[in-house]
Design an enzyme around this catalytic site. Structure first.
Site, PDB file in Angstrom:
ATOM      1  N   GLU A  14      41.830  25.137  32.343  1.00  0.00           N
ATOM      2  CA  GLU A  14      41.429  24.549  30.957  1.00  0.00           C
ATOM      3  C   GLU A  14      41.994  25.644  29.908  1.00  0.00           C
ATOM      4  O   GLU A  14      41.717  26.905  29.928  1.00  0.00           O
ATOM      5  CB  GLU A  14      39.825  24.282  30.603  1.00  0.00           C
ATOM      6  CG  GLU A  14      39.404  23.190  30.970  1.00  0.00           C
ATOM      7  CD  GLU A  14      37.880  22.910  30.452  1.00  0.00           C
ATOM      8  OE1 GLU A  14      37.478  21.938  30.528  1.00  0.00           O
ATOM      9  OE2 GLU A  14      37.230  23.968  29.657  1.00  0.00           O
ATOM     10  N   CYS A  15      42.892  25.041  28.841  1.00  0.00           N
ATOM     11  CA  CYS A  15      43.275  25.783  27.696  1.00  0.00           C
ATOM     12  C   CYS A  15      43.961  27.227  28.208  1.00  0.00           C
ATOM     13  O   CYS A  15      45.159  26.911  28.820  1.00  0.00           O
ATOM     14  CB  CYS A  15      42.178  26.169  26.932  1.00  0.00           C
ATOM     15  SG  CYS A  15      42.751  26.746  25.212  1.00  0.00           S
ATOM     16  N   GLY A  16      43.424  28.351  28.110  1.00  0.00           N
ATOM     17  CA  GLY A  16      43.956  29.525  28.721  1.00  0.00           C
ATOM     18  C   GLY A  16      44.197  29.491  30.216  1.00  0.00           C
ATOM     19  O   GLY A  16      45.251  30.001  30.641  1.00  0.00           O
TER      20      GLY A  16
END
Length: 437
Positions: free
Chosen positions: A328-330
């Site tokens: 997720e994201c990073g």
């Protein structure tokens, strides 16, 4: 025991809600009050400060992302054995998106749903009697949202405090206290908000100073009496996101920090084991785990170390050949081929997906998202809808060659196109999942 609750709200971000909330949590805890903290809206950082201040886990409640039954369940959990629950508003008290009432994402939704009164924090720097006009507007804007009292923040002098207090009390709102201007009480910030509690070099000493300031400025006994008991009908976890596996390898260090407390708690209560590992320490996911989860965080600040973490990258690659991996994201950025840091230096990532991202070429992405899952996987079955958000400054500079993880829409349902990527057992996206739609 039925816990009392009060919402700490303000006209806007930057009014000092977080400092007031953290200081009050510690001040009440020092008195032996069983106090808990809650943050409204999609925010990973403030619940960490709440946890440090109160000595108990923090929680997010989001009225847009979470169905009312799930809100009730999570609130009741957080209030178990508590005497007082302090709920910190995100942004301004009434700020949310334009959708049907009580699903806007604002803290005001919780005030309406649960009958919780509001302590209004007013930053009075640069004004005096005008603060009463602002308070009057809050008191009358929505008859279903009750303002119980006002705390003045950043007063410049005793005369300044008196002018504001007298004007506000004339309109019928009590002033519960006044915090004088003090730059030492300000928490440090970075590009995604406050520096996390775990990174603050003197976090406990800073929280103690905040608690001292709140004890001096605010009548804690009066504030406790303003909070109201909250009795809720039984909630449900039907809309909670199920554990992605029985044994979950969770990346957890300074580069991977953003996993919502309610998800971890629900996964554990559903019987899952969470096995942390540190990519920055060049650790790989435990081979006995069923799935690997790379949460968001700040990989752009540690891109060089991650690029050199050969054991982590090789171990994650081996893991992904047989078992699912999600970022997720990073975490999504680390699953790509390359990550460009703020200085424009490009670093080789895991290459389990084919995209590339850059923090040097910044573009702010912020907002609620609805994600329709493309194929069966860790987060649900094809066609199921998840609610969550995006909040990142990095951007995709090469979309790669992978199929999309999901189709996403904004908070009002406007389609935004494909999101993330999937290849084999690996999936990733900038989208942070909060709950089922």
């Amino acid at each position: 025991m039925t816990a009392r609750a009060i919402i700490i709200g303000a006209p806007r971000s930057g009014s000092g809600k977080t400092s007031v909330t953290i200081g009050l949590l510690r001040a009440f805890a020092r008195r032996g009050v069983k106090v808990r903290g809650i943050k409204t809206g999609p925010d990973y950082i403030d619940p960490g400060f709440h946890a440090f201040a109160a000595g108990t886990p923090g929680l997010n409640l989001d009225s847009w992302a979470m169905q009312p039954d799930l809100l009730r369940h999570l609130f009741a959990q957080q209030a178990e054995d508590a005497e007082l629950v302090l709920i910190e508003s995100a942004m301004g008290l009434f700020d949310g998106i334009v959708v049907p009432e009580n699903r806007t994402g604002s803290a005001a939704d919780l005030a309406r749903l649960f009958g919780i009164p509001v302590l209004l924090v007013l930053d009075i720097s640069g004004q005096s009697q005008t603060a009463a006009a602002v308070a009057h507007g809050f008191a009358h804007y929505d008859p279903d949202v009750k303002m119980s009292a006002v705390v003045l923040n950043r007063a410049g002098s005793e005369r300044h405090r008196t002018l504001c207090s007298q004007a506000i009390e004339r309109i019928g709102l009590p002033v519960a206290g006044c915090v004088m201007r003090d730059p030492s009480l300000v928490l440090p910030e970075r590009h995604l908000g406050l520096v996390q509690a775990s990174e603050h070099p003197e976090i406990d000493a800073h929280i103690e100073r905040l608690a001292d300031a709140m004890e001096q400025a605010i009548d804690l006994d009066a504030l406790l009496s303003l909070a109201r008991p909250v009795e809720l009908s039984r909630g449900s976890v039907e809309a909670a996101i199920a554990p992605p596996g029985q044994r979950i390898a969770l990346a957890q260090d300074a580069a991977f920090t953003f996993l919502y407390p309610h998800l971890q708690r629900h996964w554990r209560e559903a019987g899952a084991e969470i096995i942390p590992f540190s990519p920055l320490a060049d650790e790989s996911p435990n081979a006995s785990c069923d799935v690997c989860w790379l949460p968001g965080g700040y990989p752009e600040l540690h891109a060089g170390r991650l690029a050199g973490a050969t054991n982590f990258k090789a171990g994650l690659s081996r893991f992904s050949h047989e078992k699912p991996v999600h970022g997720e994201c990073g975490g999504y950025m680390v699953l790509g081929e390359r990550l460009e840091d703020a200085d424009g230096v490009s670093h080789a990532m895991t290459g389990l997906l084919s995209h590339a991202t850059s923090f040097a070429k910044r573009k702010m992405n912020l907002g609620y998202r609805q994600a329709t899952i493309a194929v069966d996987g860790l987060l649900g079955r094809a066609g199921e809808v998840l609610r969550g958000h995006e909040f990142h400054y990095a951007r995709v500079t090469d979309a790669g060659r992978d199929d999309a993880f999901a189709q996403i829409a904004d908070g009002q349902g406007k389609p935004l196109g494909p999101s993330g990527g999937r290849r084999g057992l690996v999936t990733g996206t900038f989208f942070h999942a909060i709950a089922k739609g």
